[in-house]
Scaffold this motif. Structure first.
Motif, PDB file in Angstrom:
ATOM      1  N   GLY A 264      -8.020  85.473  -3.415  1.00 38.48           N
ATOM      2  CA  GLY A 264      -7.859  87.035  -2.501  1.00 38.48           C
ATOM      3  C   GLY A 264      -9.242  87.381  -2.897  1.00 38.48           C
ATOM      4  N   GLY A 265     -10.366  86.827  -2.848  1.00 40.63           N
ATOM      5  CA  GLY A 265     -11.326  87.240  -2.972  1.00 40.63           C
ATOM      6  C   GLY A 265     -11.789  87.094  -1.447  1.00 40.63           C
ATOM      7  N   THR A 266     -13.185  88.202  -0.958  1.00 47.67           N
ATOM      8  CA  THR A 266     -14.019  88.163   0.402  1.00 47.67           C
ATOM      9  C   THR A 266     -14.875  87.563   0.360  1.00 47.67           C
ATOM     10  OG1 THR A 266     -12.249  89.803   1.526  1.00 47.67           O
ATOM     11  CG2 THR A 266     -14.435  89.540   2.809  1.00 47.67           C
ATOM     12  N   PHE A 267     -15.813  86.800   1.460  1.00 54.23           N
ATOM     13  CA  PHE A 267     -16.623  86.440   1.710  1.00 54.23           C
ATOM     14  C   PHE A 267     -17.082  86.396   2.867  1.00 54.23           C
ATOM     15  CE2 PHE A 267     -19.363  82.520   3.498  1.00 54.23           C
ATOM     16  CZ  PHE A 267     -20.675  83.389   2.962  1.00 54.23           C
ATOM     17  N   VAL A 268     -18.342  87.275   2.966  1.00 50.65           N
ATOM     18  CA  VAL A 268     -18.567  87.309   4.467  1.00 50.65           C
ATOM     19  C   VAL A 268     -20.127  86.445   4.618  1.00 50.65           C
ATOM     20  CG1 VAL A 268     -18.926  88.927   6.612  1.00 50.65           C
ATOM     21  CG2 VAL A 268     -17.465  89.189   4.896  1.00 50.65           C
ATOM     22  N   GLN A 269     -20.356  85.782   5.765  1.00 49.55           N
ATOM     23  CA  GLN A 269     -21.593  85.063   5.968  1.00 49.55           C
ATOM     24  C   GLN A 269     -22.065  86.661   7.045  1.00 49.55           C
ATOM     25  OE1 GLN A 269     -23.282  81.448   6.299  1.00 49.55           O
ATOM     26  NE2 GLN A 269     -24.386  82.141   8.314  1.00 49.55           N
ATOM     27  N   ALA A 270     -23.144  87.360   6.388  1.00 50.86           N
ATOM     28  CA  ALA A 270     -23.415  88.821   7.466  1.00 50.86           C
ATOM     29  C   ALA A 270     -24.693  87.563   8.207  1.00 50.86           C
ATOM     30  CB  ALA A 270     -24.375  89.437   6.560  1.00 50.86           C
ATOM     31  N   GLU A 271     -24.775  88.503   9.460  1.00 50.47           N
ATOM     32  CA  GLU A 271     -26.240  88.307  10.639  1.00 50.47           C
ATOM     33  C   GLU A 271     -27.142  88.456   9.858  1.00 50.47           C
ATOM     34  OE1 GLU A 271     -24.059  90.792  10.300  1.00 50.47           O
ATOM     35  OE2 GLU A 271     -24.713  92.470  11.347  1.00 50.47           O
ATOM     36  N   SER A 272     -27.401  88.924   9.272  1.00 54.50           N
ATOM     37  CA  SER A 272     -28.617  89.613   8.207  1.00 54.50           C
ATOM     38  C   SER A 272     -28.662  89.457   7.474  1.00 54.50           C
ATOM     39  CB  SER A 272     -29.419  90.026   9.149  1.00 54.50           C
ATOM     40  OG  SER A 272     -28.759  91.087   8.773  1.00 54.50           O
ATOM     41  N   GLU A 273     -29.534  89.887   5.834  1.00 55.47           N
ATOM     42  CA  GLU A 273     -29.965  90.362   5.137  1.00 55.47           C
ATOM     43  C   GLU A 273     -29.127  91.453   5.275  1.00 55.47           C
ATOM     44  OE1 GLU A 273     -31.823  87.567   6.166  1.00 55.47           O
ATOM     45  OE2 GLU A 273     -32.056  86.324   4.367  1.00 55.47           O
ATOM     46  N   VAL A 274     -30.322  92.411   6.056  1.00 53.27           N
ATOM     47  CA  VAL A 274     -29.641  93.916   6.220  1.00 53.27           C
ATOM     48  C   VAL A 274     -28.512  94.007   6.140  1.00 53.27           C
ATOM     49  CG1 VAL A 274     -30.562  95.779   8.192  1.00 53.27           C
ATOM     50  CG2 VAL A 274     -31.575  93.476   7.439  1.00 53.27           C
ATOM     51  N   SER A 275     -28.110  93.531   7.190  1.00 48.45           N
ATOM     52  CA  SER A 275     -26.538  93.691   7.342  1.00 48.45           C
ATOM     53  C   SER A 275     -25.676  93.465   6.003  1.00 48.45           C
ATOM     54  CB  SER A 275     -25.694  92.444   8.057  1.00 48.45           C
ATOM     55  OG  SER A 275     -24.125  92.888   8.556  1.00 48.45           O
ATOM     56  N   ALA A 276     -25.814  92.207   5.154  1.00 50.16           N
ATOM     57  CA  ALA A 276     -25.109  92.069   4.169  1.00 50.16           C
ATOM     58  C   ALA A 276     -25.444  93.001   3.168  1.00 50.16           C
ATOM     59  CB  ALA A 276     -25.723  90.937   3.688  1.00 50.16           C
ATOM     60  N   ILE A 277     -25.978  93.513   2.452  1.00 51.11           N
ATOM     61  CA  ILE A 277     -26.519  94.609   1.734  1.00 51.11           C
ATOM     62  C   ILE A 277     -25.621  95.527   1.982  1.00 51.11           C
ATOM     63  CG2 ILE A 277     -29.249  96.011   2.752  1.00 51.11           C
ATOM     64  CD1 ILE A 277     -28.434  95.129  -1.193  1.00 51.11           C
ATOM     65  N   ASN A 278     -25.281  96.433   3.650  1.00 56.54           N
ATOM     66  CA  ASN A 278     -24.919  97.598   3.909  1.00 56.54           C
ATOM     67  C   ASN A 278     -23.283  97.457   4.049  1.00 56.54           C
ATOM     68  OD1 ASN A 278     -26.768  99.754   4.668  1.00 56.54           O
ATOM     69  ND2 ASN A 278     -27.472  97.931   5.585  1.00 56.54           N
ATOM     70  N   MET A 279     -22.635  96.046   4.104  1.00 56.45           N
ATOM     71  CA  MET A 279     -21.954  95.686   3.825  1.00 56.45           C
ATOM     72  C   MET A 279     -21.305  95.445   1.954  1.00 56.45           C
ATOM     73  SD  MET A 279     -21.434  91.812   5.755  1.00 56.45           S
ATOM     74  CE  MET A 279     -21.433  91.913   7.526  1.00 56.45           C
ATOM     75  N   VAL A 280     -22.345  95.307   1.401  1.00 58.37           N
ATOM     76  CA  VAL A 280     -22.817  95.638  -0.002  1.00 58.37           C
ATOM     77  C   VAL A 280     -22.417  97.260  -0.112  1.00 58.37           C
ATOM     78  CG1 VAL A 280     -23.624  96.126  -2.344  1.00 58.37           C
ATOM     79  CG2 VAL A 280     -23.518  93.496  -0.987  1.00 58.37           C
ATOM     80  N   TYR A 281     -23.008  97.716   0.162  1.00 55.51           N
ATOM     81  CA  TYR A 281     -22.761  99.740   0.267  1.00 55.51           C
ATOM     82  C   TYR A 281     -21.401  99.748   0.175  1.00 55.51           C
ATOM     83  CZ  TYR A 281     -24.071 104.858   1.633  1.00 55.51           C
ATOM     84  OH  TYR A 281     -24.230 105.457   1.565  1.00 55.51           O
ATOM     85  N   GLY A 282     -20.866  99.208   1.631  1.00 52.43           N
ATOM     86  CA  GLY A 282     -19.285 100.259   2.022  1.00 52.43           C
ATOM     87  C   GLY A 282     -18.526  98.967   0.882  1.00 52.43           C
ATOM     88  N   ALA A 283     -18.329  98.057   0.356  1.00 51.18           N
ATOM     89  CA  ALA A 283     -18.088  97.856  -0.561  1.00 51.18           C
ATOM     90  C   ALA A 283     -17.690  98.619  -2.138  1.00 51.18           C
ATOM     91  CB  ALA A 283     -17.223  95.983  -1.270  1.00 51.18           C
ATOM     92  N   ALA A 284     -19.052  98.376  -2.059  1.00 53.06           N
ATOM     93  CA  ALA A 284     -19.048  99.417  -3.268  1.00 53.06           C
ATOM     94  C   ALA A 284     -18.833 100.989  -3.492  1.00 53.06           C
ATOM     95  CB  ALA A 284     -20.670  99.628  -4.009  1.00 53.06           C
ATOM     96  N   GLY A 285     -19.263 101.637  -2.255  1.00 60.87           N
ATOM     97  CA  GLY A 285     -18.540 102.794  -2.246  1.00 60.87           C
ATOM     98  C   GLY A 285     -16.792 102.478  -1.932  1.00 60.87           C
ATOM     99  N   ALA A 286     -16.087 101.481  -1.701  1.00 57.46           N
ATOM    100  CA  ALA A 286     -14.452 102.273  -1.248  1.00 57.46           C
ATOM    101  C   ALA A 286     -14.450 101.350  -2.863  1.00 57.46           C
ATOM    102  CB  ALA A 286     -14.876 100.845  -0.435  1.00 57.46           C
ATOM    103  N   GLY A 287     -15.526 101.515  -4.030  1.00 58.78           N
ATOM    104  CA  GLY A 287     -15.066 101.231  -5.386  1.00 58.78           C
ATOM    105  C   GLY A 287     -14.892  99.810  -6.171  1.00 58.78           C
ATOM    106  N   ALA A 288     -15.413  98.980  -5.442  1.00 63.14           N
ATOM    107  CA  ALA A 288     -14.875  96.824  -5.572  1.00 63.14           C
ATOM    108  C   ALA A 288     -16.144  96.321  -5.974  1.00 63.14           C
ATOM    109  CB  ALA A 288     -14.766  96.213  -4.828  1.00 63.14           C
ATOM    110  N   ARG A 289     -15.910  95.656  -7.143  1.00 61.12           N
ATOM    111  CA  ARG A 289     -17.312  94.827  -7.683  1.00 61.12           C
ATOM    112  C   ARG A 289     -17.756  94.361  -6.410  1.00 61.12           C
ATOM    113  NH1 ARG A 289     -17.352  93.635 -14.043  1.00 61.12           N
ATOM    114  NH2 ARG A 289     -17.725  95.714 -14.255  1.00 61.12           N
ATOM    115  N   ALA A 290     -18.576  94.483  -5.840  1.00 61.69           N
ATOM    116  CA  ALA A 290     -19.481  93.764  -4.070  1.00 61.69           C
ATOM    117  C   ALA A 290     -20.830  93.105  -4.764  1.00 61.69           C
ATOM    118  CB  ALA A 290     -19.922  94.434  -3.360  1.00 61.69           C
ATOM    119  N   MET A 291     -21.130  92.076  -4.439  1.00 61.63           N
ATOM    120  CA  MET A 291     -22.716  91.589  -5.009  1.00 61.63           C
ATOM    121  C   MET A 291     -23.209  90.822  -3.491  1.00 61.63           C
ATOM    122  SD  MET A 291     -22.712  88.369  -7.753  1.00 61.63           S
ATOM    123  CE  MET A 291     -23.037  86.937  -7.240  1.00 61.63           C
TER     124      MET A 291
END
Ligand SMILES: Cc1ncc(C[n+]2csc(CCOP(=O)(O)OP(=O)(O)O)c2C)c(N)n1
Ligand code: SF4
Lengths: 354, 247
Positions: free
Chosen positions: A47-74
């Motif tokens: 029940g987890g989420t894996f996203v292959q982002a379009e770049s490392e720039v995008s991936a780290i900003n997805m982490v920012y979004g998910a961490a900001g939403a309270g999740a353990r993100a990596m």
């Protein structure tokens, strides 16, 4: 739990899942591909989420979004990709978000090569992104320790609301070793009442995940808060391994897998009657300076070995502060130093000093 | 006495910092009203950009993020994946979305990410003082195209709505304008539709709002609305560019 033979990158991914990480955002780069690949397999099963982002720039900003939403993100990457993540890491640090970032270092600068390296120490420990911030930087030297540090890392990130970097030299990701997954940490974790989860207008303050402070006083207040936190981390979270240091006269120092080679070297030297020991920093920031200070009176010299041109060397020198010589051996380009090579260099120093 | 107009509770009481006559204020109000009218107040999460709307997190009365330049769609992706029940929207200018963040917006759309994007196209970089944007129109004078935008030197303006509409991942894309009341009403209907589609789980939606920047265009607010109508609309035709799934 029984031990399982696993590749480092896969053990890291599984440890993150065991630690409760359910959001992983990545981008392919060697030598860390097994982490996103493993996550892409496992996350849908639990029940987890894996996203292959379009770049490392995008991936780290997805982490920012998910961490900001309270999740353990990596997220994970390797050197060139970690460079691209720096802007996002700086934002995460200033926004006081917990997150775990894995860097399986490869040779560089530039595109470099895919062989192991420790060339990103400065980037990880001294900033990397813009502004005045610190990551908690953890350097495993075995796959077991990598798994343990990932689990601790998520706790540390939550406790201090600070990004944590696991800094592995490519070998950690690629080799296979038996690993046993601990029970998730028992440290009490603060509630994430700051997270942007949707606001009913009453039950808490409106959440704003932000790193913009235009007024000098506001920015100063944030920096004071970060400074206090960094001081607390420095006080409480330094980790270091001392190996045969009790009566050591020669102190070899190294981190990551190089420290294992340093230990073999120390054993070899001891079999030849030279009292050698090893200091292995586990936290690169906060750096365990006191451990070096402690042995300044006892050892004849320190001998730093790195797969770089000399980066941790600066922190070792600061800790030793001129009290004893600090010698250095750097192996770059992707080859790994052997115990014999290190021994040779140390013998040279001993002959020279006599 | 009957009340005929009330400020939506989805805007805080913090005074806008926008220049007088700037359409950012109108766009904010429309977005906020739509959230309230859809009954999504406690589910709305917004992502502010880097640009004049950088302080949007102070104005929208819901949980908010401030993203780095151009990356709002990625931040929204993270926020939405964790809380799929939330109404997650980004609010981005043309420098943010059509220049710095082209990769992020294209791939959020390509993934069919279930978020809504409010795209403010004012054909200029407002916040940094009026430099050329990827959306600046041909001949437009800005501080970095002092002789007017030229094809040979600066290439052609980017039509983001048309571009994203060809992606199979996008569900609803419409371009509206904020230069007069009739168009403002249409814009509101479009924003509401985008939000509704998101709540229905349809996937990526974007509403492009042609907007004015009287300050950096060097015009009165009224003149700016006229300029928009005469110069921007011919190049950026209004209307629905995509509605429904391609496949
Ligand atoms: C990485 C980075 N580069 C540049 C800037 C400077 N910057 C701030 S706002 C802006 C342009 C914003 O223009 P636009 O998105 O069109 O929004 P507007 O101000 O017109 O509403 C730029 C380039 C920045 N903050 N970060
Ligand atoms: S600079 Fe332009 S876009 Fe920015 S607030 Fe002023 S008028 Fe609006």
């Amino acid at each position: 739990m029984a031990k399982k033979l696993m590749k480092g990158n896969e053990a890291i991914a599984e440890a993150a899942i065991k630690a409760g990480c359910r959001y992983f955002f990545g981008y392919p780069i060697t030598p860390q591909n097994e982490i996103p690949e493993y996550m892409s397999r496992r996350m849908p099963q639990i029940g987890g989420t894996f996203v292959q982002a379009e770049s490392e720039v995008s991936a780290i900003n997805m982490v920012y979004g998910a961490a900001g939403a309270g999740a353990r993100a990596m997220t994970s990457s390797s050197s060139p990709g970690i460079s691209l993540k720096q802007e996002g890491i700086s934002y995460i640090a200033c926004s006081e978000l917990p997150a775990v970032i894995v860097n399986m270092m490869r040779t560089g600068p530039g595109l470099g090569g895919i062989l192991p390296s420790q060339g990103d120490y400065f980037q990880a420990v001294k900033g990397g992104g813009h502004g005045d911030y610190h990551l908690i930087v953890l350097a495993p030297s075995s796959i077991q320790e990598a798994a343990d540090l990932i689990m601790d890392g998520f706790d540390l990130a939550d406790i201090y609301r600070n990004p944590v970097m696991i800094l592995g030299d490519g070998m950690i990701g690629q080799m296979m070793e038996p690993v046993e997954f601990k029970e998730p940490g028992k440290r009490p974790l603060p509630a994430k009442d700051w997270a942007a989860t949707g606001w009913d207008g009453k039950s808490r303050k409106r959440a704003v995940i932000n790193s913009l402070y235009i007024a000098a006083e506001e920015m100063e207040e944030v920096m004071a808060r970060l400074k206090a936190r960094y001081d607390e981390i420095e006080k409480k979270e330094k980790r270091v391994e001392e190996y045969m240091m009790d009566d050591a006269e020669v102190c070899i120092t190294a981190y990551g897998t190089v420290a294992r080679i340093a230990k073999s070297t120390a054993q070899k030297l001891r079999s030849e009657g030279i009292k050698a020991g090893v200091i292995r920093p586990i936290t690169l920031w906060p750096f365990p300076s006191e451990t070096y200070e402690k042995y300044c009176g006892q050892v004849d010299f320190f001998f730093d070995v790195e797969m770089s041109l000399g980066q941790m060397l600066e922190d070792v020198k600061l800790a030793v502060n001129g009290r004893k010589p600090v010698e250095f051996m750097g192996v770059v380009g992707g080859s790994v130093p052997t115990p014999n090579q290190i021994r040779e260099k140390i013998m040279e120093v001993i002959r020279r000093e006599k | 006495m009957t009340k005929v107009f009330e400020k939506t509770k989805m805007l805080t009481d913090v005074p806008f910092h926008y220049c007088p006559g700037c359409t950012h204020g109108i766009a904010h109000r429309l977005v906020a009203e739509c959230i309230e009218e859809l009954g999504m107040c406690d589910k709305a999460v917004g992502i502010a950009p880097v640009g004049c709307a950088v302080f949007a997190y102070k104005y929208f009365n819901c949980d908010m993020y401030e993203a780095s330049h151009g990356r709002a769609p990625s931040v929204a992706t993270g926020a939405k994946r964790v809380h799929p029940e939330n109404l997650v929207f980004t609010y981005q200018g043309d420098g943010d979305l059509a220049s710095m963040g082209t990769a992020e917006i294209v791939h959020a759309a390509a993934r069919g990410e279930n978020i809504s994007v409010i795209f403010i196209n004012n054909a200029i970089y407002g916040m940094t003082g009026g430099q050329m944007a990827p959306t600046s129109i041909m001949g437009q004078v800005t501080t970095t195209s002092p002789y007017g935008r030229k094809k040979e030197l600066n290439g052609m303006p980017v039509k983001m709505s048309e571009m994203l509409a060809v992606l199979d991942g996008s569900y609803y894309i419409e371009r509206c304008s904020l230069h007069d009341v009739a168009n403002i009403r249409k814009a509101k209907a479009a924003i509401k539709k985008a939000f509704r589609y998101q709540m229905e789980g349809k996937g990526f939606s974007m509403v492009e709002l042609l907007s004015t920047c009287p300050t950096n265009w060097g015009m009165t607010p009224v003149k700016a609305c006229e300029w928009l109508k005469e110069n921007m609309i011919p190049y950026y035709p209004l209307g629905v560019k995509k509605e429904g799934s391609t496949l």
